[in-house]
Design a protein around this motif. Sequence first.
Motif, mmCIF file in Angstrom:
data_model
loop_
_atom_site.group_PDB
_atom_site.id
_atom_site.type_symbol
_atom_site.label_atom_id
_atom_site.label_comp_id
_atom_site.label_asym_id
_atom_site.label_seq_id
_atom_site.Cartn_x
_atom_site.Cartn_y
_atom_site.Cartn_z
ATOM 1 N N GLY A 157 0.743 -1.248 0.000
ATOM 2 C CA GLY A 157 0.000 0.000 0.000
ATOM 3 C C GLY A 157 0.775 1.303 0.000
ATOM 4 O O GLY A 157 0.172 2.366 -0.045
ATOM 5 N N TYR A 158 2.100 1.244 0.038
ATOM 6 C CA TYR A 158 2.866 2.494 0.104
ATOM 7 C C TYR A 158 3.534 2.783 -1.236
ATOM 8 O O TYR A 158 2.939 2.583 -2.275
ATOM 9 N N GLY A 159 4.779 3.276 -1.228
ATOM 10 C CA GLY A 159 5.453 3.721 -2.437
ATOM 11 C C GLY A 159 6.272 2.650 -3.121
ATOM 12 O O GLY A 159 6.211 1.471 -2.793
ATOM 13 N N PRO A 216 -0.405 6.160 2.446
ATOM 14 C CA PRO A 216 -0.696 5.157 1.415
ATOM 15 C C PRO A 216 -0.686 5.798 0.028
ATOM 16 O O PRO A 216 -0.991 6.984 -0.120
ATOM 17 N N ASN A 217 -0.337 5.017 -0.978
ATOM 18 C CA ASN A 217 -0.265 5.588 -2.320
ATOM 19 C C ASN A 217 -1.655 5.961 -2.829
ATOM 20 O O ASN A 217 -2.668 5.457 -2.346
ATOM 21 N N ALA A 218 -1.680 6.841 -3.791
ATOM 22 C CA ALA A 218 -2.933 7.414 -4.304
ATOM 23 C C ALA A 218 -3.684 6.490 -5.248
ATOM 24 O O ALA A 218 -4.770 6.841 -5.709
ATOM 25 N N PHE A 219 -3.140 5.307 -5.527
ATOM 26 C CA PHE A 219 -3.743 4.428 -6.530
ATOM 27 C C PHE A 219 -4.474 3.236 -5.921
ATOM 28 O O PHE A 219 -4.772 2.263 -6.616
ATOM 29 N N LEU A 220 -4.781 3.300 -4.640
ATOM 30 C CA LEU A 220 -5.466 2.191 -3.983
ATOM 31 C C LEU A 220 -6.976 2.293 -4.172
ATOM 32 O O LEU A 220 -7.567 3.342 -3.941
ATOM 33 N N SER A 221 -7.575 1.194 -4.571
ATOM 34 C CA SER A 221 -9.036 1.122 -4.647
ATOM 35 C C SER A 221 -9.607 0.880 -3.257
ATOM 36 O O SER A 221 -10.727 1.283 -2.958
#
Length: 185
Positions: free
Chosen positions: A43-45, A75-80
């Motif tokens: 979930g991170y970078g 958390p990265n911005a691309f998580l659903s």
Amino acid sequence: MSARGAVAVFGSSEPAEGDPLYEAARRVGGLLARAGYDVVTGGYGGVMEGASRGAVEGGGRSVGVTCSIFAARTPNAFLSAAHETDDLIARMAELVRRSDGFVVLHGKSGTLAELTLLWALHRAGSLGPRPVVLLGAAWRPFLHHLVKGNMIESAELAITRVADEPEEAVASIDTLLCAEGGRGE
């Protein structure tokens, strides 16, 4: 969860967009999504972000399993979807529980810990025949040394493949999961 299941992607948290490792993870995520799999990451970078981004760009779903001990990280911005755990042990348990297969890119001690835990779980009978695909040429000499030093069992080698390119990694995951009929819990 998607109809085909989910695949966890492990690797370094360090690469940024444009780095070959980030872009390989992004390709893996996109290919997995287009093949119908959810992508699960820490979930991170780095590799986690690249795989999550690729999954979303590929029209799929990315699930991040974060950890409260990393409160300073975002958390990265691309998580659903994101699921937070209390510690690293719970985090790894959740990553394994949510995944039908695993793609491991280059990383450092955390990535090696994740990989060797997968093998240990398999050896203990807790993982089932879920495939582990190591992406990148650096894994071949690593595996060679493990075999030469009698540090890995043949059963763990049997669930493990090395792929040179993201397309090969995803094809291996797909073939191995189809051969096993999905998760073998």
